[in-house]
Design a protein around this motif. Sequence first.
Motif, PDB file in Angstrom:
ATOM      1  N   ILE A 117       0.838  -1.206   0.000  1.00  0.00           N
ATOM      2  CA  ILE A 117       0.000   0.000   0.000  1.00  0.00           C
ATOM      3  C   ILE A 117       0.870   1.252   0.000  1.00  0.00           C
ATOM      4  O   ILE A 117       0.618   2.195  -0.748  1.00  0.00           O
ATOM      5  CB  ILE A 117      -0.940   0.016   1.217  1.00  0.00           C
ATOM      6  N   ARG A 118       1.896   1.265   0.833  1.00  0.00           N
ATOM      7  CA  ARG A 118       2.773   2.445   0.913  1.00  0.00           C
ATOM      8  C   ARG A 118       3.440   2.746  -0.421  1.00  0.00           C
ATOM      9  O   ARG A 118       3.559   3.895  -0.825  1.00  0.00           O
ATOM     10  CB  ARG A 118       3.856   2.238   1.957  1.00  0.00           C
ATOM     11  N   GLU A 119       3.919   1.709  -1.076  1.00  0.00           N
ATOM     12  CA  GLU A 119       4.589   1.898  -2.366  1.00  0.00           C
ATOM     13  C   GLU A 119       3.616   2.421  -3.417  1.00  0.00           C
ATOM     14  O   GLU A 119       3.948   3.327  -4.181  1.00  0.00           O
ATOM     15  CB  GLU A 119       5.223   0.584  -2.816  1.00  0.00           C
ATOM     16  N   VAL A 120       2.406   1.870  -3.435  1.00  0.00           N
ATOM     17  CA  VAL A 120       1.388   2.334  -4.391  1.00  0.00           C
ATOM     18  C   VAL A 120       1.023   3.781  -4.095  1.00  0.00           C
ATOM     19  O   VAL A 120       0.939   4.614  -5.002  1.00  0.00           O
ATOM     20  CB  VAL A 120       0.135   1.435  -4.346  1.00  0.00           C
ATOM     21  N   ALA A 121       0.814   4.087  -2.820  1.00  0.00           N
ATOM     22  CA  ALA A 121       0.461   5.457  -2.432  1.00  0.00           C
ATOM     23  C   ALA A 121       1.553   6.443  -2.835  1.00  0.00           C
ATOM     24  O   ALA A 121       1.268   7.540  -3.322  1.00  0.00           O
ATOM     25  CB  ALA A 121       0.206   5.523  -0.929  1.00  0.00           C
ATOM     26  N   SER A 122       2.792   6.052  -2.661  1.00  0.00           N
ATOM     27  CA  SER A 122       3.908   6.912  -3.036  1.00  0.00           C
ATOM     28  C   SER A 122       3.956   7.123  -4.548  1.00  0.00           C
ATOM     29  O   SER A 122       4.164   8.242  -5.024  1.00  0.00           O
ATOM     30  CB  SER A 122       5.216   6.297  -2.550  1.00  0.00           C
ATOM     31  N   LEU A 123       3.750   6.050  -5.303  1.00  0.00           N
ATOM     32  CA  LEU A 123       3.754   6.156  -6.765  1.00  0.00           C
ATOM     33  C   LEU A 123       2.642   7.063  -7.279  1.00  0.00           C
ATOM     34  O   LEU A 123       2.840   7.869  -8.183  1.00  0.00           O
ATOM     35  CB  LEU A 123       3.591   4.781  -7.405  1.00  0.00           C
ATOM     36  N   LEU A 124       1.446   6.893  -6.705  1.00  0.00           N
ATOM     37  CA  LEU A 124       0.283   7.642  -7.177  1.00  0.00           C
ATOM     38  C   LEU A 124       0.116   8.989  -6.480  1.00  0.00           C
ATOM     39  O   LEU A 124      -0.779   9.753  -6.810  1.00  0.00           O
ATOM     40  CB  LEU A 124      -0.985   6.792  -6.993  1.00  0.00           C
ATOM     41  N   ARG A 125       0.964   9.219  -5.485  1.00  0.00           N
ATOM     42  CA  ARG A 125       0.942  10.479  -4.716  1.00  0.00           C
ATOM     43  C   ARG A 125      -0.414  10.737  -4.062  1.00  0.00           C
ATOM     44  O   ARG A 125      -0.977  11.840  -4.174  1.00  0.00           O
ATOM     45  CB  ARG A 125       1.373  11.639  -5.588  1.00  0.00           C
ATOM     46  N   VAL A 126      -0.917   9.687  -3.413  1.00  0.00           N
ATOM     47  CA  VAL A 126      -2.139   9.786  -2.620  1.00  0.00           C
ATOM     48  C   VAL A 126      -1.865   9.109  -1.281  1.00  0.00           C
ATOM     49  O   VAL A 126      -0.820   8.501  -1.084  1.00  0.00           O
ATOM     50  CB  VAL A 126      -3.347   9.115  -3.327  1.00  0.00           C
ATOM     51  N   SER A 127      -2.824   9.185  -0.363  1.00  0.00           N
ATOM     52  CA  SER A 127      -2.626   8.568   0.939  1.00  0.00           C
ATOM     53  C   SER A 127      -2.928   7.071   0.889  1.00  0.00           C
ATOM     54  O   SER A 127      -3.593   6.581  -0.023  1.00  0.00           O
ATOM     55  CB  SER A 127      -3.528   9.230   1.980  1.00  0.00           C
ATOM     56  N   SER A 128      -2.454   6.365   1.895  1.00  0.00           N
ATOM     57  CA  SER A 128      -2.729   4.937   2.012  1.00  0.00           C
ATOM     58  C   SER A 128      -4.226   4.683   2.169  1.00  0.00           C
ATOM     59  O   SER A 128      -4.749   3.691   1.669  1.00  0.00           O
ATOM     60  CB  SER A 128      -1.988   4.348   3.208  1.00  0.00           C
ATOM     61  N   LEU A 129      -4.898   5.577   2.850  1.00  0.00           N
ATOM     62  CA  LEU A 129      -6.342   5.443   3.038  1.00  0.00           C
ATOM     63  C   LEU A 129      -7.070   5.530   1.694  1.00  0.00           C
ATOM     64  O   LEU A 129      -8.029   4.802   1.454  1.00  0.00           O
ATOM     65  CB  LEU A 129      -6.859   6.522   3.989  1.00  0.00           C
ATOM     66  N   THR A 130      -6.607   6.384   0.811  1.00  0.00           N
ATOM     67  CA  THR A 130      -7.201   6.497  -0.528  1.00  0.00           C
ATOM     68  C   THR A 130      -7.040   5.188  -1.295  1.00  0.00           C
ATOM     69  O   THR A 130      -7.971   4.734  -1.951  1.00  0.00           O
ATOM     70  CB  THR A 130      -6.549   7.656  -1.311  1.00  0.00           C
ATOM     71  N   ILE A 131      -5.889   4.563  -1.167  1.00  0.00           N
ATOM     72  CA  ILE A 131      -5.650   3.283  -1.838  1.00  0.00           C
ATOM     73  C   ILE A 131      -6.634   2.238  -1.319  1.00  0.00           C
ATOM     74  O   ILE A 131      -7.226   1.478  -2.097  1.00  0.00           O
ATOM     75  CB  ILE A 131      -4.194   2.808  -1.632  1.00  0.00           C
ATOM     76  N   LYS A 132      -6.842   2.196  -0.010  1.00  0.00           N
ATOM     77  CA  LYS A 132      -7.803   1.254   0.573  1.00  0.00           C
ATOM     78  C   LYS A 132      -9.220   1.533   0.074  1.00  0.00           C
ATOM     79  O   LYS A 132      -9.973   0.604  -0.231  1.00  0.00           O
ATOM     80  CB  LYS A 132      -7.763   1.330   2.098  1.00  0.00           C
ATOM     81  N   ARG A 133      -9.586   2.791  -0.032  1.00  0.00           N
ATOM     82  CA  ARG A 133     -10.920   3.158  -0.535  1.00  0.00           C
ATOM     83  C   ARG A 133     -11.099   2.733  -1.986  1.00  0.00           C
ATOM     84  O   ARG A 133     -12.151   2.230  -2.369  1.00  0.00           O
ATOM     85  CB  ARG A 133     -11.136   4.660  -0.399  1.00  0.00           C
ATOM     86  N   TRP A 134     -10.066   2.944  -2.798  1.00  0.00           N
ATOM     87  CA  TRP A 134     -10.135   2.536  -4.199  1.00  0.00           C
ATOM     88  C   TRP A 134     -10.302   1.030  -4.304  1.00  0.00           C
ATOM     89  O   TRP A 134     -10.976   0.530  -5.197  1.00  0.00           O
ATOM     90  CB  TRP A 134      -8.890   2.985  -4.948  1.00  0.00           C
ATOM     91  N   GLY A 135      -9.682   0.291  -3.389  1.00  0.00           N
ATOM     92  CA  GLY A 135      -9.824  -1.156  -3.369  1.00  0.00           C
ATOM     93  C   GLY A 135     -11.258  -1.578  -3.081  1.00  0.00           C
ATOM     94  O   GLY A 135     -11.799  -2.478  -3.718  1.00  0.00           O
ATOM     95  N   LYS A 136     -11.893  -0.901  -2.136  1.00  0.00           N
ATOM     96  CA  LYS A 136     -13.287  -1.214  -1.796  1.00  0.00           C
ATOM     97  C   LYS A 136     -14.226  -0.905  -2.961  1.00  0.00           C
ATOM     98  O   LYS A 136     -15.218  -1.589  -3.170  1.00  0.00           O
ATOM     99  CB  LYS A 136     -13.728  -0.432  -0.566  1.00  0.00           C
ATOM    100  N   LYS A 137     -13.908   0.136  -3.729  1.00  0.00           N
ATOM    101  CA  LYS A 137     -14.741   0.516  -4.873  1.00  0.00           C
ATOM    102  C   LYS A 137     -14.442  -0.308  -6.116  1.00  0.00           C
ATOM    103  O   LYS A 137     -15.156  -0.223  -7.111  1.00  0.00           O
ATOM    104  CB  LYS A 137     -14.532   1.993  -5.204  1.00  0.00           C
ATOM    105  N   GLY A 138     -13.365  -1.102  -6.086  1.00  0.00           N
ATOM    106  CA  GLY A 138     -13.008  -1.932  -7.227  1.00  0.00           C
ATOM    107  C   GLY A 138     -12.103  -1.249  -8.241  1.00  0.00           C
ATOM    108  O   GLY A 138     -11.777  -1.817  -9.274  1.00  0.00           O
ATOM    109  N   LYS A 139     -11.693  -0.031  -7.941  1.00  0.00           N
ATOM    110  CA  LYS A 139     -10.828   0.704  -8.858  1.00  0.00           C
ATOM    111  C   LYS A 139      -9.401   0.130  -8.863  1.00  0.00           C
ATOM    112  O   LYS A 139      -8.723   0.143  -9.880  1.00  0.00           O
ATOM    113  CB  LYS A 139     -10.788   2.173  -8.443  1.00  0.00           C
ATOM    114  N   LEU A 140      -8.982  -0.380  -7.720  1.00  0.00           N
ATOM    115  CA  LEU A 140      -7.640  -0.930  -7.570  1.00  0.00           C
ATOM    116  C   LEU A 140      -7.734  -2.193  -6.711  1.00  0.00           C
ATOM    117  O   LEU A 140      -7.620  -2.139  -5.498  1.00  0.00           O
ATOM    118  CB  LEU A 140      -6.715   0.102  -6.919  1.00  0.00           C
TER     119      LEU A 140
END
Length: 74
Positions: free
Chosen positions: A22-45
């Motif tokens: 999650i940290r690596e993805v968040a760093s690459l996309l320049r968003v927070s770890s929480l955003t990555i988790k939210r995108w996962g719940k929505k099916g985006k990632l």
Amino acid sequence: MSYKTKTLPKVSLADLPDLITIREVASLLRVSSLTIKRWGKKGKLPAIRINSRGDRRYKKTVVLKLLGETVEEE
């Protein structure tokens, strides 16, 4: 009152394994770890759950597609 911001190390795509954290993805996309988790719940990632704790890992190819990079299948 001053706040210290935590700086994450720069992540290079070439150095990353096929499954990334999650940290690596968040760093690459320049968003927070929480955003990555939210995108996962929505099916985006979609995440891959590993171990008994259910840690999340993300396929590098999916993250690259999200970045708009072209991905060559091996």
